[in-house]
Write a protein that holds these residues in place. Sequence first.
Motif, PDB file in Angstrom:
ATOM      1  N   MET A   1     -28.751 -14.964  67.027  1.00 49.85           N
ATOM      2  CA  MET A   1     -27.899 -14.020  66.343  1.00 49.85           C
ATOM      3  C   MET A   1     -28.534 -13.645  65.008  1.00 49.85           C
ATOM      4  O   MET A   1     -29.339 -14.379  64.462  1.00 49.85           O
ATOM      5  CB  MET A   1     -26.492 -14.603  66.194  1.00 49.85           C
ATOM      6  N   ARG A   2     -28.130 -12.526  64.485  1.00 51.22           N
ATOM      7  CA  ARG A   2     -28.602 -12.052  63.173  1.00 51.22           C
ATOM      8  C   ARG A   2     -27.506 -12.331  62.145  1.00 51.22           C
ATOM      9  O   ARG A   2     -26.344 -12.046  62.375  1.00 51.22           O
ATOM     10  CB  ARG A   2     -28.905 -10.575  63.232  1.00 51.22           C
ATOM     11  N   ILE A   3     -27.932 -12.861  60.999  1.00 57.74           N
ATOM     12  CA  ILE A   3     -27.017 -13.159  59.897  1.00 57.74           C
ATOM     13  C   ILE A   3     -27.422 -12.299  58.701  1.00 57.74           C
ATOM     14  O   ILE A   3     -28.591 -12.297  58.310  1.00 57.74           O
ATOM     15  CB  ILE A   3     -27.094 -14.646  59.475  1.00 57.74           C
ATOM     16  N   THR A   4     -26.447 -11.622  58.127  1.00 55.75           N
ATOM     17  CA  THR A   4     -26.662 -10.879  56.888  1.00 55.75           C
ATOM     18  C   THR A   4     -25.666 -11.403  55.872  1.00 55.75           C
ATOM     19  O   THR A   4     -24.458 -11.431  56.130  1.00 55.75           O
ATOM     20  CB  THR A   4     -26.459  -9.366  57.105  1.00 55.75           C
ATOM     21  N   CYS A   5     -26.188 -11.829  54.735  1.00 54.66           N
ATOM     22  CA  CYS A   5     -25.323 -12.343  53.672  1.00 54.66           C
ATOM     23  C   CYS A   5     -25.980 -12.064  52.325  1.00 54.66           C
ATOM     24  O   CYS A   5     -27.152 -11.727  52.259  1.00 54.66           O
ATOM     25  CB  CYS A   5     -25.058 -13.833  53.844  1.00 54.66           C
ATOM     26  N   THR A   6     -25.194 -12.204  51.287  1.00 55.54           N
ATOM     27  CA  THR A   6     -25.706 -12.025  49.930  1.00 55.54           C
ATOM     28  C   THR A   6     -25.910 -13.399  49.329  1.00 55.54           C
ATOM     29  O   THR A   6     -24.983 -14.209  49.288  1.00 55.54           O
ATOM     30  CB  THR A   6     -24.717 -11.205  49.081  1.00 55.54           C
ATOM     31  N   VAL A   7     -27.127 -13.676  48.894  1.00 55.66           N
ATOM     32  CA  VAL A   7     -27.457 -14.968  48.299  1.00 55.66           C
ATOM     33  C   VAL A   7     -28.009 -14.709  46.902  1.00 55.66           C
ATOM     34  O   VAL A   7     -28.998 -13.979  46.752  1.00 55.66           O
ATOM     35  CB  VAL A   7     -28.478 -15.751  49.151  1.00 55.66           C
ATOM     36  N   ASN A   8     -27.325 -15.272  45.913  1.00 54.94           N
ATOM     37  CA  ASN A   8     -27.727 -15.113  44.515  1.00 54.94           C
ATOM     38  C   ASN A   8     -27.902 -13.646  44.129  1.00 54.94           C
ATOM     39  O   ASN A   8     -28.837 -13.269  43.432  1.00 54.94           O
ATOM     40  CB  ASN A   8     -29.003 -15.910  44.224  1.00 54.94           C
ATOM     41  N   GLY A   9     -26.995 -12.815  44.643  1.00 52.70           N
ATOM     42  CA  GLY A   9     -26.968 -11.399  44.288  1.00 52.70           C
ATOM     43  C   GLY A   9     -27.866 -10.499  45.109  1.00 52.70           C
ATOM     44  O   GLY A   9     -27.863  -9.285  44.903  1.00 52.70           O
ATOM     45  N   GLN A  10     -28.628 -11.054  46.048  1.00 53.86           N
ATOM     46  CA  GLN A  10     -29.522 -10.250  46.867  1.00 53.86           C
ATOM     47  C   GLN A  10     -29.123 -10.348  48.337  1.00 53.86           C
ATOM     48  O   GLN A  10     -28.818 -11.445  48.833  1.00 53.86           O
ATOM     49  CB  GLN A  10     -30.971 -10.704  46.726  1.00 53.86           C
ATOM     50  N   THR A  11     -29.158  -9.227  49.024  1.00 45.31           N
ATOM     51  CA  THR A  11     -28.843  -9.216  50.446  1.00 45.31           C
ATOM     52  C   THR A  11     -30.015  -9.789  51.226  1.00 45.31           C
ATOM     53  O   THR A  11     -31.169  -9.425  50.995  1.00 45.31           O
ATOM     54  CB  THR A  11     -28.534  -7.790  50.928  1.00 45.31           C
ATOM     55  N   HIS A  12     -29.694 -10.717  52.134  1.00 39.23           N
ATOM     56  CA  HIS A  12     -30.712 -11.344  52.985  1.00 39.23           C
ATOM     57  C   HIS A  12     -30.285 -11.202  54.436  1.00 39.23           C
ATOM     58  O   HIS A  12     -29.092 -11.202  54.742  1.00 39.23           O
ATOM     59  CB  HIS A  12     -30.852 -12.835  52.670  1.00 39.23           C
ATOM     60  N   GLN A  13     -31.288 -11.131  55.303  1.00 41.83           N
ATOM     61  CA  GLN A  13     -31.037 -11.054  56.731  1.00 41.83           C
ATOM     62  C   GLN A  13     -31.926 -12.077  57.435  1.00 41.83           C
ATOM     63  O   GLN A  13     -33.103 -12.222  57.095  1.00 41.83           O
ATOM     64  CB  GLN A  13     -31.367  -9.647  57.216  1.00 41.83           C
ATOM     65  N   ALA A  14     -31.348 -12.789  58.374  1.00 46.71           N
ATOM     66  CA  ALA A  14     -32.113 -13.763  59.160  1.00 46.71           C
ATOM     67  C   ALA A  14     -31.862 -13.495  60.632  1.00 46.71           C
ATOM     68  O   ALA A  14     -30.715 -13.331  61.056  1.00 46.71           O
ATOM     69  CB  ALA A  14     -31.701 -15.179  58.797  1.00 46.71           C
ATOM     70  N   ASP A  15     -32.922 -13.439  61.393  1.00 47.04           N
ATOM     71  CA  ASP A  15     -32.829 -13.188  62.827  1.00 47.04           C
ATOM     72  C   ASP A  15     -33.003 -14.480  63.607  1.00 47.04           C
ATOM     73  O   ASP A  15     -33.566 -15.455  63.106  1.00 47.04           O
ATOM     74  CB  ASP A  15     -33.908 -12.190  63.261  1.00 47.04           C
ATOM     75  N   ASP A  16     -32.534 -14.474  64.830  1.00 43.74           N
ATOM     76  CA  ASP A  16     -32.682 -15.593  65.760  1.00 43.74           C
ATOM     77  C   ASP A  16     -32.075 -16.887  65.240  1.00 43.74           C
ATOM     78  O   ASP A  16     -32.607 -17.980  65.457  1.00 43.74           O
ATOM     79  CB  ASP A  16     -34.158 -15.823  66.131  1.00 43.74           C
ATOM     80  N   VAL A  17     -30.979 -16.769  64.526  1.00 42.15           N
ATOM     81  CA  VAL A  17     -30.255 -17.943  64.048  1.00 42.15           C
ATOM     82  C   VAL A  17     -29.564 -18.565  65.251  1.00 42.15           C
ATOM     83  O   VAL A  17     -28.849 -17.888  65.985  1.00 42.15           O
ATOM     84  CB  VAL A  17     -29.235 -17.559  62.956  1.00 42.15           C
ATOM     85  N   TRP A  18     -29.782 -19.823  65.474  1.00 40.24           N
ATOM     86  CA  TRP A  18     -29.174 -20.479  66.627  1.00 40.24           C
ATOM     87  C   TRP A  18     -27.768 -20.959  66.299  1.00 40.24           C
ATOM     88  O   TRP A  18     -27.412 -21.162  65.142  1.00 40.24           O
ATOM     89  CB  TRP A  18     -30.059 -21.579  67.191  1.00 40.24           C
ATOM     90  N   GLU A  19     -26.983 -21.140  67.328  1.00 45.64           N
ATOM     91  CA  GLU A  19     -25.550 -21.415  67.192  1.00 45.64           C
ATOM     92  C   GLU A  19     -25.211 -22.633  66.340  1.00 45.64           C
ATOM     93  O   GLU A  19     -24.273 -22.614  65.565  1.00 45.64           O
ATOM     94  CB  GLU A  19     -24.947 -21.594  68.595  1.00 45.64           C
ATOM     95  N   GLY A  20     -25.989 -23.703  66.435  1.00 37.98           N
ATOM     96  CA  GLY A  20     -25.690 -24.920  65.702  1.00 37.98           C
ATOM     97  C   GLY A  20     -26.378 -25.031  64.353  1.00 37.98           C
ATOM     98  O   GLY A  20     -26.312 -26.064  63.702  1.00 37.98           O
TER      99      GLY A  20
END
Length: 161
Positions: A1-20
Amino acid sequence: MRITCTVNGQTHQADDVWEGESLLYLLRERLGLPGSKNACEQGECGSCTVFMDDETVCACLVAAGQAEGREIRTIEGLSEGDRLHPIQQAFVETGAVQCGFCTPGLLIQVADLLRNNANPTDLEIREALAGNLCRCTGYEQIIEAVRLAAARIHPTGEFAR
């Protein structure tokens, strides 16, 4: 899955995040933010404490998927550039930093405490830090650092409104 979140004021995206996958793994391994420490992986030591939507959480217990669309603040986001946050400076000055493993979680927890309590008593400090374990300092320097930081952040002992 892809995760998009804001970390320390910057938008980050991570791909292939596994369920656990944990938020801690996401922060340290995928986003290259090693400040939050990986110690017990059971939420018992507090070394991985971060803010998620302005609430403190143990990043080892939060699934990475729960960070989707959320605001995360880590120890790396506490200071402003090269200038230490008053809490960080107080820890340095009082010798509250020994091995440093517990320090990131303690600093985040202290930031939360002082955000909500301008002039905490020693008992309130101990209660706020009860979920953060330190094996080096004996806690006296940590409590001294919190008192010093509180005095610098809220010199009158009250919040500015």
